[in-house]
Design a protein around this motif. Structure first.
Motif, mmCIF file in Angstrom:
data_model
loop_
_atom_site.group_PDB
_atom_site.id
_atom_site.type_symbol
_atom_site.label_atom_id
_atom_site.label_comp_id
_atom_site.label_asym_id
_atom_site.label_seq_id
_atom_site.Cartn_x
_atom_site.Cartn_y
_atom_site.Cartn_z
ATOM 1 N N MET A 77 -40.854 -118.335 30.636
ATOM 2 C CA MET A 77 -40.890 -118.432 29.180
ATOM 3 C C MET A 77 -40.880 -119.908 28.792
ATOM 4 S SD MET A 77 -40.900 -116.916 26.211
ATOM 5 C CE MET A 77 -40.276 -115.251 26.384
ATOM 6 N N VAL A 78 -41.971 -120.388 28.203
ATOM 7 C CA VAL A 78 -42.063 -121.789 27.772
ATOM 8 C C VAL A 78 -41.513 -121.847 26.340
ATOM 9 C CG1 VAL A 78 -43.563 -123.797 27.505
ATOM 10 C CG2 VAL A 78 -44.128 -122.032 29.189
ATOM 11 N N TRP A 79 -40.256 -122.211 26.198
ATOM 12 C CA TRP A 79 -39.594 -122.144 24.892
ATOM 13 C C TRP A 79 -40.201 -123.080 23.842
ATOM 14 C CZ3 TRP A 79 -37.087 -118.052 23.643
ATOM 15 C CH2 TRP A 79 -36.436 -117.307 24.635
ATOM 16 N N PRO A 80 -40.589 -124.317 24.174
ATOM 17 C CA PRO A 80 -41.251 -125.147 23.154
ATOM 18 C C PRO A 80 -42.521 -124.500 22.613
ATOM 19 C CG PRO A 80 -40.548 -126.498 24.995
ATOM 20 C CD PRO A 80 -40.342 -125.083 25.415
ATOM 21 N N LEU A 81 -43.285 -123.889 23.503
ATOM 22 C CA LEU A 81 -44.499 -123.189 23.084
ATOM 23 C C LEU A 81 -44.142 -122.008 22.180
ATOM 24 C CD1 LEU A 81 -47.547 -123.409 23.625
ATOM 25 C CD2 LEU A 81 -47.256 -121.753 25.479
ATOM 26 N N THR A 82 -43.073 -121.319 22.518
ATOM 27 C CA THR A 82 -42.617 -120.180 21.730
ATOM 28 C C THR A 82 -42.226 -120.607 20.316
ATOM 29 O OG1 THR A 82 -41.743 -119.153 23.742
ATOM 30 C CG2 THR A 82 -40.965 -118.279 21.636
ATOM 31 N N ILE A 83 -41.499 -121.716 20.219
ATOM 32 C CA ILE A 83 -41.054 -122.215 18.909
ATOM 33 C C ILE A 83 -42.245 -122.578 18.030
ATOM 34 C CG2 ILE A 83 -39.839 -124.117 17.758
ATOM 35 C CD1 ILE A 83 -37.935 -124.142 20.196
ATOM 36 N N TYR A 225 -50.170 -117.255 33.265
ATOM 37 C CA TYR A 225 -48.852 -116.887 33.768
ATOM 38 C C TYR A 225 -47.724 -117.511 32.947
ATOM 39 C CZ TYR A 225 -51.296 -115.266 37.973
ATOM 40 O OH TYR A 225 -52.124 -114.606 38.845
ATOM 41 N N THR A 226 -48.024 -118.573 32.188
ATOM 42 C CA THR A 226 -46.977 -119.253 31.426
ATOM 43 C C THR A 226 -47.060 -119.022 29.921
ATOM 44 O OG1 THR A 226 -48.236 -121.318 31.180
ATOM 45 C CG2 THR A 226 -46.902 -121.076 33.174
ATOM 46 N N VAL A 227 -48.167 -118.512 29.405
ATOM 47 C CA VAL A 227 -48.302 -118.351 27.953
ATOM 48 C C VAL A 227 -47.983 -116.934 27.491
ATOM 49 C CG1 VAL A 227 -50.064 -120.147 27.859
ATOM 50 C CG2 VAL A 227 -50.761 -117.751 27.993
ATOM 51 N N ALA A 228 -47.978 -115.982 28.424
ATOM 52 C CA ALA A 228 -47.793 -114.579 28.042
ATOM 53 C C ALA A 228 -46.454 -114.343 27.343
ATOM 54 C CB ALA A 228 -47.908 -113.677 29.273
ATOM 55 N N GLY A 229 -45.378 -114.877 27.911
ATOM 56 C CA GLY A 229 -44.056 -114.672 27.326
ATOM 57 C C GLY A 229 -43.927 -115.281 25.945
ATOM 58 N N ALA A 230 -44.442 -116.504 25.772
ATOM 59 C CA ALA A 230 -44.372 -117.180 24.476
ATOM 60 C C ALA A 230 -45.160 -116.418 23.420
ATOM 61 C CB ALA A 230 -44.895 -118.609 24.606
#
Length: 313
Positions: A77-83, A225-230
């Motif tokens: 989960m890339v939290w900065p991307l999520t925010i 693999y890294t953007v799906a969660g965000a």
């Protein structure tokens, strides 16, 4: 079973079963599955009033948390991307909801708009796959996939798979490392894209982040693999806002179904919850190219169906 808000009658086992199958595959690419449940509700169930958008977002609220928790547990989960996704898409979703109710209440016009959005996304995604040899994230995706295969063969549960490591998060740049590769992108660029996608997602009734993952992959070259969660987390937050907004403005349109069909939305959500959890769990076992092609085929097929329905009417 009759659903009074939607004005349809359907076996109560059908919504969760369809949502489970759709969500299992789409969640691997960071897409909630809401954008496919929309044509299913409109074309197969005959649910065409504006409240279908709110019901679709209710599905996101129930279904998404299971998939998000899985990505958090696996450290992807890339939290900065999520925010950034949440900050950008949230106002966009609210604007999109107003556009949907005021200017696109007619299902025929809405289908044409939806097909245009899906067609554009599908073509962009297909082109990005065909140009994959030039993609900067090719190395990390392939190395990660090979590591997953080796890990599975050894069945070594004690060894952890690579996780995301944030290097920089500011108002201008976001930078993170994933399996030896560094990914750097503009915060302003991501925010602008999120705002635009949020408006589209609000109109379409799928949550702001539902269709943002393909944009991150194609435009910014970030690994799937890294953007799906965000993307899923952003969809969840904006869907909560979307449902509350539709519910709040419903009294202003007494002659039109605006608020969600809670029973139908929850049934879809229950199936989606199981599908997303399994999809997030299985994502690492699927090559990134297969996930992208799968999303591309589904998106283009749905767009073609909408276009054909529009011109054949």
């Amino acid at each position: 079973m009759y659903f009074p808000v939607a004005g349809i009658e359907v076996n109560p086992l059908v919504p969760p079963l369809v949502a489970f199958v759709v969500s299992f595959f789409t969640s691997m690419g960071g897409v909630s599955g809401a954008f496919l449940l929309m044509p299913f509700q409109m074309s197969f169930l005959g649910y065409t009033s504006p409240s279908v958008s709110a019901t679709n977002q209710l599905f996101n609220i129930v279904a998404i948390p299971s998939g998000v928790l899985r990505y958090i547990r696996e450290g992807r989960m890339v939290w900065p991307l999520t925010i950034v996704v949440i900050v950008g898409t949230l106002p966009g979703v609210l604007v999109g909801a107003i556009v949907r109710v005021k200017w696109l209440p007619d299902p025929t016009a809405f289908k044409l708009f939806a097909s245009a959005v899906l067609l554009w996304i599908g073509v962009k995604l297909a082109l990005s796959i065909l140009k994959k040899d030039k993609s900067p994230n090719k190395g990390a995706e392939e190395k990660f996939q090979q590591l997953v295969k080796d890990h599975s063969k050894r069945n070594d549960e004690g060894e952890k798979l690579p996780t995301v490591r944030v290097l920089k998060f500011s108002v201008t740049r976001i930078s993170y490392e994933f399996y030896g590769e560094v990914y750097d992108c503009s915060s302003i660029g991501l925010l602008s894209l999120s705002l635009i996608v949020g408006v589209v997602g609000g109109i379409y009734g799928i949550g702001g982040g539902s269709i943002i993952a393909p944009f991150f992959v194609t435009i910014f070259g970030l690994p799937v693999y890294t953007v799906a969660g965000a993307a899923l987390m952003g969809t969840f937050v904006t869907s909560v806002a979307g449902v509350l907004f539709y519910q709040a403005i419903a009294p202003l349109y007494p002659n039109m179904a605006i608020a969600p069909d809670w029973t139908l939305g929850i049934l879809f959500g229950i199936g989606g919850m199981a599908g997303m959890y399994l999809g997030a769990r299985c994502q690492k076992f699927f090559p990134a190219k297969i996930i992208k092609w799968m999303l591309t085929v589904i998106i283009l097929f749905t767009a073609a169906k909408y276009i054909s329905e529009f011109f054949l009417k």
